[in-house]
Design an enzyme around this catalytic site. Structure first.
Site, short mmCIF file in Angstrom:
data_model
loop_
_atom_site.label_atom_id
_atom_site.label_comp_id
_atom_site.label_asym_id
_atom_site.label_seq_id
_atom_site.Cartn_x
_atom_site.Cartn_y
_atom_site.Cartn_z
N ARG A 113 -60.85 16.47 24.72
CA ARG A 113 -61.11 16.02 23.46
C ARG A 113 -60.74 14.36 23.44
NH1 ARG A 113 -60.69 18.26 18.29
NH2 ARG A 113 -60.35 20.25 19.06
N TYR A 220 -60.72 26.72 31.85
CA TYR A 220 -61.90 25.87 32.36
C TYR A 220 -61.54 24.85 32.71
CZ TYR A 220 -62.35 24.37 27.29
OH TYR A 220 -61.85 23.79 26.24
N ASP A 297 -64.27 18.83 9.72
CA ASP A 297 -63.37 19.96 9.16
C ASP A 297 -62.77 19.87 7.86
OD1 ASP A 297 -63.52 20.86 11.99
OD2 ASP A 297 -61.35 20.14 12.73
#
Length: 408
Positions: A113, A220, A297
């Site tokens: 991120r 991952y 968001d």
């Protein structure tokens, strides 16, 4: 590299300097606006770990000229794999290579991120976006001529338009929608481990989701493949008992104690010092009007089960860019732009919000529902019928002005 920008004649204010806010600021600047982003933190940055960027997002990043940077620091996994966390059996897999890339005209990329945020921040800086930190907006008012944002410490920011990108706990949303966040009862713990310390090398090329009753683990690689990202999520028994301090490390250990050894090994790598209670909100049919609107968001917070929170914020920005490109010379008709923006985006994001909740129920199934899920997935040959709705199509194709605004 961003496109050349025109000399600004209008001003835009973006409240919130996360990924969604920076994406909105970038397209506004590319469209000729003078843009200011205000962030309440003392520095621009992101917390958390991995992001999954589906082709609906990477196509947009390619259009903005930053996909090469994203691919350089990210990882392009080979498959999306769903495994039963109790038995260890593989239930279903989606190949993300040849035919997938051809079908959706873009890759699937996982990235830290903070890396994506840094790329967008540099793009905004290069484009000439004004970036203000330590600035918390208390309220925004508007009239026919523009908007006025007031800070907690008495400063003001005037603009032609204001975008509220201040996240899940948006201050601006309280004035526009007036609803509350919805606790899911689930808690996430996150961590990373160097790949050389991973005992099962088979897991390194895939995005693997281990599903268990009331819980799942996703893993991952990140940072060019150097670390394995692990996220353990579970329904907290303490939440169900009404305890305010729910989702403890002791609950974490108990929930995953009966899982496959590979799952327990993965869970051993998540940090215990911080937990993330998971929230979303009910889809709203109103994100603002006139010259003030929500995005990212703040507009459509969603549970992470479809890995679409960031992707939908990028879709928001791309839709805005398409609408601004249709404006003729002269002052932007912001009430019309924002009305078309919400008309295009509200049905799309509401669908993703609701399907994210549903997919969470599928992942966390127990008893007969778990047995039925496993049997159906093991018989599925072509998973693309489950992904076209999400990954196919472009922002421009969702801009039909006659599309009904409905959440039905």
């Amino acid at each position: 590299m961003v496109h050349d920008v025109v000399v600004p004649t209008e001003t835009s204010l973006v409240v919130g300097g996360g990924i969604g806010g920076l994406a909105a600021a970038l397209v506004l600047r590319r469209s000729g606006q003078a843009v200011t982003v205000v962030e309440q933190a003392p520095a621009f940055g992101e917390i958390g770990a991995g992001l999954q960027l589906g082709p609906n997002a990477t196509r947009i990043l390619a259009d903005w000229g930053v996909l090469d940077e994203v691919r350089a620091v990210g990882v392009e996994p080979r498959r999306l794999v769903l495994r039963d966390a109790i038995t260890g059996d593989e239930l279903a897999a989606l190949d993300l290579t040849g035919s997938f890339r051809a079908r959706y005209a873009s890759p699937y990329v996982v990235i830290h991120r903070t890396d994506l945020h840094a790329i967008l921040l540099r793009a905004c800086q290069d484009a000439g976006v004004d970036l203000e930190t330590s600035t918390r907006i208390a309220d925004v008012t508007q009239d026919e001529a523009g908007t006025l944002a007031r800070t907690d410490d008495g400063r003001t920011f005037g603009a032609d338009v204001t975008f509220g990108a201040d996240g899940l706990h948006s201050v601006l949303r309280q004035d526009i929608v007036g609803d509350e966040v919805v606790p899911s009862g689930f808690v996430a713990y996150r961590g990373t481990v160097p790949v050389e310390d991973v005992p099962d090398a088979r897991a390194l090329d895939d995005v693997v989701c281990w599903v268990a009753p009331g819980a799942h683990v996703v893993q991952y690689r990140l940072r060019g493949g150097s670390v394995l990202n692990v996220v353990a999520t579970f329904r907290s028994p303490g939440f169900d008992r009404g305890e305010p301090d729910y989702g403890t490390p002791e609950e974490l250990e108990e929930v995953f104690s009966a899982c496959d050894p590979r799952v327990r090994e993965a869970v051993s790598h998540v940090g215990r010092q911080r937990r993330w209670p998971l929230f979303d909100r009910e889809p709203a049919n109103h994100w603002g009007a006139g010259r003030v609107v929500l995005t990212g968001d703040a507009a459509h917070p969603m549970l992470q089960y479809l890995a679409q929170g960031c992707c939908q914020a990028l879709e928001d920005a791309r839709t805005l860019e398409e609408l601004l490109a249709e404006q003729t010379l002269g002052a932007t008709d912001w009430p019309q732009v924002l009305e078309r923006f919400t008309r295009a985006r509200i049905p799309r994001t509401a669908e993703v919000q609701r399907r994210a909740r549903f997919f969470g129920e599928v992942c966390h199934a127990d008893g007969a529902a778990r047995v039925l899920r496993n049997a159906l997935l093991e018989r599925a040959d072509d998973l693309s019928e489950y992904t076209d709705w999400l990954y196919a199509g472009t922002a421009a194709e969702r801009l039909a002005p006659t599309r009904p605004l409905t959440l039905a």
